[in-house]
Motif scaffolding. Structure first.
Motif, PDB file in Angstrom:
ATOM      1  N   TYR A 136      -8.478  -4.181   3.943  1.00  0.00           N
ATOM      2  CA  TYR A 136      -8.212  -2.863   4.548  1.00  0.00           C
ATOM      3  C   TYR A 136      -8.043  -3.163   6.032  1.00  0.00           C
ATOM      4  CZ  TYR A 136      -9.383  -0.850   0.098  1.00  0.00           C
ATOM      5  OH  TYR A 136      -9.368  -0.538  -1.238  1.00  0.00           O
TER       6      TYR A 136
ATOM      7  N   LYS B 247       0.848  -1.201   0.000  1.00  0.00           N
ATOM      8  CA  LYS B 247       0.000   0.000   0.000  1.00  0.00           C
ATOM      9  C   LYS B 247       0.873   1.237   0.000  1.00  0.00           C
ATOM     10  CE  LYS B 247      -4.314  -1.409   1.963  1.00  0.00           C
ATOM     11  NZ  LYS B 247      -5.646  -0.946   2.129  1.00  0.00           N
TER      12      LYS B 247
ATOM     13  N   ASP C 290      -2.651   5.814  -0.407  1.00  0.00           N
ATOM     14  CA  ASP C 290      -3.707   4.802  -0.271  1.00  0.00           C
ATOM     15  C   ASP C 290      -4.008   4.560   1.211  1.00  0.00           C
ATOM     16  OD1 ASP C 290      -4.978   2.342   0.071  1.00  0.00           O
ATOM     17  OD2 ASP C 290      -4.154   1.460  -1.741  1.00  0.00           O
TER      18      ASP C 290
ATOM     19  N   GLY D  73      -0.838  -1.892  -5.850  1.00  0.00           N
ATOM     20  CA  GLY D  73      -0.703  -2.875  -4.773  1.00  0.00           C
ATOM     21  C   GLY D  73      -0.288  -4.248  -5.271  1.00  0.00           C
TER      22      GLY D  73
ATOM     23  N   ASN E  54      -5.897  -0.538  -4.402  1.00  0.00           N
ATOM     24  CA  ASN E  54      -5.577  -1.712  -3.576  1.00  0.00           C
ATOM     25  C   ASN E  54      -5.547  -2.988  -4.426  1.00  0.00           C
ATOM     26  OD1 ASN E  54      -4.866  -2.842  -1.093  1.00  0.00           O
ATOM     27  ND2 ASN E  54      -6.981  -3.307  -0.542  1.00  0.00           N
TER      28      ASN E  54
END
Ligand code: NAD
Length: 471
Positions: A132, A70, A74, A299, A255
């Motif tokens: 996340y 990441k 982000d 990512g 992501n």
């Protein structure tokens, strides 16, 4: 090994013994003392969480980079800012949310006090995924803390760096008699789920959502399920292809596509597809350069297992952008990919993709797109792009999904005034802002009557004379 406030069952001999019983008993005892009830206690916990985020931002940025490559940007927009906003809002509104809510009364009950009391639930379990890892663990935690509960956090075993920080560092900022982190994967979660909780908040796949719900049903424990699925993205002929391509490519590849609310596939006419493809290529090159693998903004795939699944999906339809030749298993890298000529029956259209692959399916009209969407499970997110407001509104009116956005990608979670939650196969329940507080509270219907004034009640007691029946 036991870190303060943390159970690590993986390191304990679990055969024939229950690794969680002591921790859960301790948390229940803490709850029953009433310790978490006062607003001051809850505010202190929320402030602890805020300090955790402030003081460990760099450490978290590092582990997020290790886990998912990441970027700082982000991590800022999709992890920290969302958590900070939720904590700040909860601190600002805590007293208002906790207040009893007085409600309208009928004439017969006019002398009573009628109100909804926001009760603490008790011991709650939060099960989080890896995509996340900060945001999807801490945002539910904000709601659970604000509502005065004790809690167990079960982090995902796949985002290892983040899991370690949340297990070892976060507890130092919270009251450890009321809070524990559990490490481990399916086996540990299964053992944990044998216990009774007062609420389970699960974020993850529909498959595991069913396992969690079945385990919760044994104790009649209520569940909130934040699940995933295939999120359609309709692109109308009446659109600016470059604007749409920028927005779709950005939200699909943020992501590396590992976002529950990302557009999963595009529905458009063959003509629009022809205009969209060069625009998507141009957006991808502009965002990630000619060699996306060297881009610090892109990512990586979380695990080898996920990487291999994506490689399998690349065999569906025809590669228009990216594809097989642009993968690298040593880095779990897959280039942003667009597939065309895909069939509804192929795996890429049958399962949630959750990665950097965007299939385009052709439809001849808005009606056909709506039929296609309504034929499948209700998605978590649905997107419609068109210069015509009427087209966007029709899509909103004639379909169902957890969240909807016209002419842009997801931003719902940055707005705590909007609930986040699925419908049907994409989940049940909702959270963020006050919705989180309500999810983790029991709304107790309360009526307080005067102890005297008995004469006023006489009329309802038997025997029922003719005169009373006529009344
Ligand atoms: P997952 O369902 O595999 O795992 C989620 C959690 O469940 C993890 O903590 C994991 O350890 C645990 N788990 C896994 N298998 C289990 C089992 N057999 N028994 C008990 N527990 C088990 O999901 P994931 O791969 O971590 O996340 C991806 C999924 O989550 C996608 O479907 C995505 O759409 C969804 N998701 C939804 C949201 C949302 O807000 N609705 C957000 C992020 C991800």
């Amino acid at each position: 090994k036991e870190v303060k406030g943390v159970r690590n069952p993986g390191s304990e001999p679990t055969l024939g013994m229950d690794p969680y019983a002591d921790t859960l008993r301790r948390l229940r005892e803490a709850f029953s003392t009433g310790r978490t009830r006062p607003a001051e206690f809850r505010a202190a916990q929320l402030k602890g969480l805020r300090r955790f985020l402030q003081e460990n931002k760099q450490l978290l940025q590092e582990v997020l980079a290790q886990d998912l490559h990441k970027s700082v940007f982000d991590a800022d927009v999709s992890e920290f800012i969302i958590c900070q906003n939720e904590v700040d809002l909860a601190l600002q509104k805590l007293h208002t949310w906790m207040k009893e809510e007085y409600v309208a009364k009928s004439l017969v009950l006019s002398l009573d006090s009628a109100f909804i009391r926001k009760e603490r639930l008790g011991l709650v379990l939060i099960i989080a995924p890896w995509n996340y890892p900060v945001h999807l663990t801490l945002v539910p935690l904000v709601g659970a803390l604000a509502a005065g509960n004790c809690m167990v956090l079960k982090r995902s075993e796949l985002s290892k760096g983040t899991e370690k920080v949340l297990a070892e560092v976060l507890p130092r900022y919270l009251d450890q008699s009321c809070f524990a982190v559990v490490l481990g994967g399916p086996q540990e979660t299964g053992q944990l789920l044998e216990h009774k909780f007062d609420h389970i908040f699960f974020t993850g796949s529909p498959r595991v959502g069913r396992i969690v719900t079945a385990a919760a049903a044994k104790h009649l424990t209520p569940v909130t399920l934040e699940l995933g699925g295939k999120n359609p993205c309709y692109v109308d002929d009446d659109c600016d292809p470059q604007t749409v391509a920028n927005r779709v490519a950005f939200f699909r590849h943020f992501n590396s596509g590992q976002t529950c609310v990302a557009p999963d596939y595009v529905l458009c006419s063959p003509d629009t597809q022809e205009r969209l493809l060069p625009a998507l290529q141009s957006a991808i090159t502009r965002f990630y350069g000619d060699d996306p693998q060297s881009s610090p903004s892109l990512g990586r795939i979380i695990s080898d297992k996920h990487f291999q699944r994506f490689r399998g999906l690349l065999g569906c339809g025809r590669v228009a952008i990216g594809g097989q030749s642009t993968t690298d298993d040593s880095e779990r890298y897959i280039a942003p990919t667009v597939l065309v000529d895909v069939q509804e029956t192929e795996p890429v259209m049958q399962e949630e993709i959750f990665g950097p692959i965007l299939p385009i399916m052709n439809v001849r009209s808005l009606d056909e797109a709506i039929d296609f969407i309504n034929h499948g499970e209700k998605p978590l997110a649905l997107y419609a792009f068109s210069n015509s407001k009427q087209v966007v509104t029709q899509m909103l009116d004639r379909t169902s999904s957890g969240i909807f956005r016209g002419n842009q990608g997801f931003a719902h979670m940055s707005l705590p005034s909007l609930p986040l939650g699925g419908v049907g196969n994409s989940g049940m329940g909702r959270y963020h802002g006050k919705f989180s507080f309500d999810t983790f509270s029991h709304h107790r219907a309360s009526l307080l009557s005067p102890s005297g004034l008995e004469k006023l009640h006489e009329f309802r007691y038997p025997p029922y004379t003719n005169l009373r029946q006529q009344l």
